[in-house]
Design an enzyme around this catalytic site. Structure first.
Site, PDB file in Angstrom:
ATOM      1  N   ASP A 248      64.888 -35.863 -32.265  1.00  0.00           N
ATOM      2  CA  ASP A 248      62.998 -36.647 -31.770  1.00  0.00           C
ATOM      3  C   ASP A 248      63.077 -38.331 -32.649  1.00  0.00           C
ATOM      4  O   ASP A 248      63.190 -38.107 -33.425  1.00  0.00           O
ATOM      5  CB  ASP A 248      62.505 -35.945 -33.142  1.00  0.00           C
ATOM      6  N   GLU A 276      65.807 -38.884 -27.935  1.00  0.00           N
ATOM      7  CA  GLU A 276      64.334 -39.481 -27.467  1.00  0.00           C
ATOM      8  C   GLU A 276      63.777 -40.846 -27.879  1.00  0.00           C
ATOM      9  O   GLU A 276      63.244 -41.060 -28.602  1.00  0.00           O
ATOM     10  CB  GLU A 276      63.005 -38.099 -27.695  1.00  0.00           C
ATOM     11  N   ASP A 348      55.088 -33.206 -23.412  1.00  0.00           N
ATOM     12  CA  ASP A 348      54.095 -34.531 -23.891  1.00  0.00           C
ATOM     13  C   ASP A 348      53.089 -35.183 -23.287  1.00  0.00           C
ATOM     14  O   ASP A 348      52.568 -35.911 -23.259  1.00  0.00           O
ATOM     15  CB  ASP A 348      54.999 -35.660 -24.698  1.00  0.00           C
TER      16      ASP A 348
HETATM   17  C1  NOJ Z   1      58.342 -36.344 -29.955  1.00  0.00           C
HETATM   18  C2  NOJ Z   1      58.217 -35.382 -29.671  1.00  0.00           C
HETATM   19  O1  NOJ Z   1      57.919 -35.130 -28.279  1.00  0.00           O
HETATM   20  C3  NOJ Z   1      56.583 -34.893 -29.923  1.00  0.00           C
HETATM   21  O2  NOJ Z   1      56.447 -34.449 -29.292  1.00  0.00           O
HETATM   22  C4  NOJ Z   1      56.271 -35.733 -31.387  1.00  0.00           C
HETATM   23  O3  NOJ Z   1      54.555 -34.691 -31.229  1.00  0.00           O
HETATM   24  C5  NOJ Z   1      56.474 -37.120 -31.117  1.00  0.00           C
HETATM   25  N1  NOJ Z   1      57.735 -37.349 -31.263  1.00  0.00           N
HETATM   26  C6  NOJ Z   1      56.565 -36.954 -33.588  1.00  0.00           C
HETATM   27  O4  NOJ Z   1      57.536 -36.108 -33.597  1.00  0.00           O
END
Ligand code: NOJ
Ligand code: NOJ
Length: 711
Positions: A248, A276, A348
């Site tokens: 993440d 990510e 997201d």
């Molecule tokens: C990115 C994640 O995909 C999202 O869902 C999350 O809330 C944030 N990072 C913080 O961890």
């Protein structure tokens, strides 16, 4: 009867070795996988006894009306749906962060706000009770992993190194180590957190790494306790069978430290990491940093460029040239572009069907992703056409409840067919990519790995058919049926003999909203290498090379000209131990038992296992806007005295200008030489004067070194 001690430990050693070998054979090469992303809380309730656990009661909404509450999905639920997953052909599941999350309501009063998504950790050493069981044990996770593995499905755990939990409510960031309190936002005597404001400038490298992301209590990975806590925690998941991790928010974790995290994972056991880096689109000011990171850290990235382009093209009806251009650009910048993890929907963002409620377009986007460059991710529920369009359908409304498991939808069938093709034709996992025919609505592209070829034609127009002429392909002369059997309207193709890998295809009509797939599998004349993983490692690390035509008899692996010990050998996969040799960037190759050599693939030999070291240079040479200070030095970890943005280490950060600092990962115990350089905006390099600095990296923990710029 009492068994003598030694035989018990011998047995468990044998079992552990066996498990490890099984995993070794399976892990690391993810290019042929199809990943299915599951928001664990929203998939299936397999165990109602964990719905409203006493330690975190009141966060569950059985009516599923509060989208910020737990709805009951759990690890047992995913396990219960294993045959549904297997039937769809997916070979890996990516599940929500599984660590213990905070127990208290994050909102003041009602409606409550719960960490049902898993991104508000309180204890990385335990399993969240809503997902596992009320004693936070590993049982449900272990059961899921063994069910998945016996169906040849890998388990990827979402993993957030950046933060603990929300600092503005609930438990105010409180972090625990196996139940023992470590620190919280207001009680942090040992500096486990950064305590900076929220990030306001997403183009500022210092803020990105050291400020707070969205009020999530920001972990200080350079602190030796936190460094070891996170690495120990991830090893625990590895020893419970996790095959890989989706990392993440990697843009917000100290970049240099992440190299040592990846190295620590790979040293522990084979794994696959993808992170990510929001948003690694080529237009983003941090794009160069994004691909430098992917090229060197061993951590692959989710492909936000493709994400945007697929959504633009298939939902918003932009021209195919956008997708084509995105792939061309990314392929020229990312060394390991087949390891990109590609997706068009996620937990997201609004689902594609929210953006454009057109199932044909969804099928076309899926077919593109599953045959395109990179490792495809399908978001749970897309195969059931699920979407909730409230407020534009973004977070949390994209995290729909999985309300149907119909195995006869076209999307489910499509995924299953193309997942099988990824296994049988190596062009999809390992191949290059070439555009063969394009207009605003039609995209015909070819994937090719030596003699393996897949040609895909997509017409996304809802009403217009197109006459296709002048199409060339590397498919050998012959007749090809549509691999999808007409599922998306495709029909056969005839190819005649041409020259130079350009064989003419017959003219044909591609009807409106059609996808056709034609393919052919070749017979290797020599070993063909398609993958190496991890892409870097120190002597002693186990590495896998995958491809085809290695033969059944054991041959040789060479790193540069140095022979490596081979640990396992099959026609498509070889594992070797990185030999003791000088650090550097090499070409590796496989030779079959008769000595025929494969193509080569890049591999970086590290000097040793990595630990994080923070370098500070005080009172550095003056800089103007756009100039940066970089670190460079005597080993591959320090760029081997490289002097460019890509080869030196940095850019360094200057919150205390003219002092600059940077965290990097260096070989434990090694003595290194280094210097700082200025790389001006125009590329001109200014070296520090004097002799090189010298530093002996600690053998464990974290290191810090501060010097003055030498004038
Ligand atoms: C990115 C994640 O995909 C999202 O869902 C999350 O809330 C944030 N990072 C913080 O961890
Ligand atoms: C070349 C630079 O000019 C010098 O300053 C530096 O010390 C060496 N590279 C590295 O040995």
């Amino acid at each position: 009867m009492t068994l003598p001690r030694f035989s018990l430990s011998k047995i468990s050693f044998a079992v552990a070795t066996l498990l490890w070998l099984t995993r070794l054979a399976a892990a690391q090469d993810f290019k042929k996988q199809v990943i299915y992303q599951i928001v664990t809380d929203r998939f299936f309730n397999g165990d109602t006894s964990n719905d409203n656990p006493s330690q975190s009661s009141g966060l569950f909404d059985s009516t599923m009306t509060n989208w910020q509450a737990y709805w009951g999905g759990d690890l047992a639920g995913i396990q219960a749906k294993m045959s549904y997953l297997k039937g769809m052909g997916v070979t890996a599941i990516w599940i929500s962060p599984t660590v213990d999350n905070e127990n208290l309501n994050m909102a003041t009063g009602s409606p409550i706000s719960a960490p049902y998504h898993g991104y508000d950790a309180r204890d990385f050493m335990k399993v969240e009770e809503h997902f596992g069981d009320t004693s936070n044990s590993w049982s449900a996770f272990d059961n899921l992993v063994s069910a998945a593995h016996s169906n040849n499905i890998k388990v990827i755990v979402d993993w957030a190194n950046n933060h603990s939990n929300y600092n503005g409510g609930g438990e105010f960031g409180a972090l625990y180590n196996n139940g023992v309190f470590m620190a919280s936002d207001s009680n942090d005597p040992n500096g486990y957190f950064h305590h900076n404001p929220n990030i306001s400038n997403y183009n500022d490298r210092y803020q990105l790494q050291y400020y707070t992301l969205l009020s999530l209590e920001d972990l200080n990975q350079e602190n030796a306790t936190i460094d070891s806590y996170l690495k120990t925690a991830v090893h625990q998941f590895q020893s419970h069978g996790a095959d890989g991790f989706r990392l993440d928010a990697i843009k917000h974790v100290t970049w240099g430290w992440e190299y040592s995290f990846a190295n620590s994972v790979f040293t522990q056991s084979p794994s696959f990491l993808y992170g990510e880096w929001y948003n690694n689109n080529s237009g983003d000011p941090m794009y160069h940093d994004a691909y430098k990171f992917a090229n060197k850290s061993g951590i692959n990235e989710l492909d936000f460029g493709i994400n945007q382009a697929v959504r633009d093209v298939f939902a918003s009806n932009n021209n195919f040239s956008e997708l084509d251009g995105t792939i061309t650009t990314e392929n020229s910048n990312f060394t390991w572009s087949n390891d990109f993890v590609t997706f068009f929907d996620s937990h997201d963002e609004s689902r594609l069907l929210t953006l454009n409620n057109n199932n044909n377009r969804l099928h076309e986007a899926m077919a593109f992703l599953l045959t395109g460059r990179g490792i495809p991710v399908i978001l749970y529920g897309d195969e059931q056409y699920l979407h909730n369009d409230t407020n534009g359908g973004g977070d949390p409304y994209c995290r729909v409840w999985m309300s149907s498991y119909n195995t006869s939808t076209t999307a489910y069938q499509l995924i299953s067919k193309l997942a099988a093709l990824r296994q049988s034709n190596d062009a999809l996992g390992y191949g290059g990519w070439q555009q063969r025919w394009i207009n605003n609505d039609v995209y015909i592209y070819e994937r090719k790995f030596f003699g393996d070829v897949v040609l895909v034609a997509i017409n996304k127009n809802d009403t217009t058919s197109y006459a296709i002429s002048g199409l060339f392909t590397s498919l050998p002369a012959g007749s090809y049926a549509d691999y999808l059997g007409g599922l998306l309207g495709g029909s056969g193709l005839t190819v005649t003999s041409g020259s130079g890998g350009n064989n003419p295809a017959n003219n044909f009509t591609l009807p409106a909203h059609t996808v056709a797939v034609w393919q052919s599998v070749g017979t290797p004349a020599a070993p063909e290498v398609g993958s190496i993983g991890p892409t870097l490692g120190q002597p002693g690390m186990k590495v896998t090379i995958a491809g085809k035509g290695f033969g059944s008899a054991t041959g040789q692996v060479l790193v540069g000209t140095t022979g490596a010990t081979v640990n396992s050998w099959s026609d498509s996969s070889v594992t070797f131990t990185v030999p003791s040799m000088t650090n550097g960037v090499y070409q590796a190759e496989v030779k079959n038992s008769s000595g025929t050599a494969s193509n080569t693939i890049q591999f970086t030999v590290l000097t040793g296992q990595l630990i994080p070291v923070t370098f500070t240079v005080d009172n550095a040479t003056p800089t103007n806007m756009g100039d940066y200070i970089f670190l460079t030095g005597s080993t591959v970890e320090l760029g081997n005295w490289g002097t460019t943005f890509d080869t030196a280490i940095g850019p360094m950060l200057d919150p205390n200008y003219p002092n600059w600092f940077l965290n990097a990962s260096l070989p434990a115990g090694a003595t290194v030489q280094f210097k700082f350089i200025k790389i001006a905006a125009n590329g001109a390099v200014t070296w520090e004067n004097g002799s090189n600095h010298q530093y002996t990296v600690p053998s464990s923990g974290t290191g810090f070194v501060t010097v003055n710029w030498q004038y």
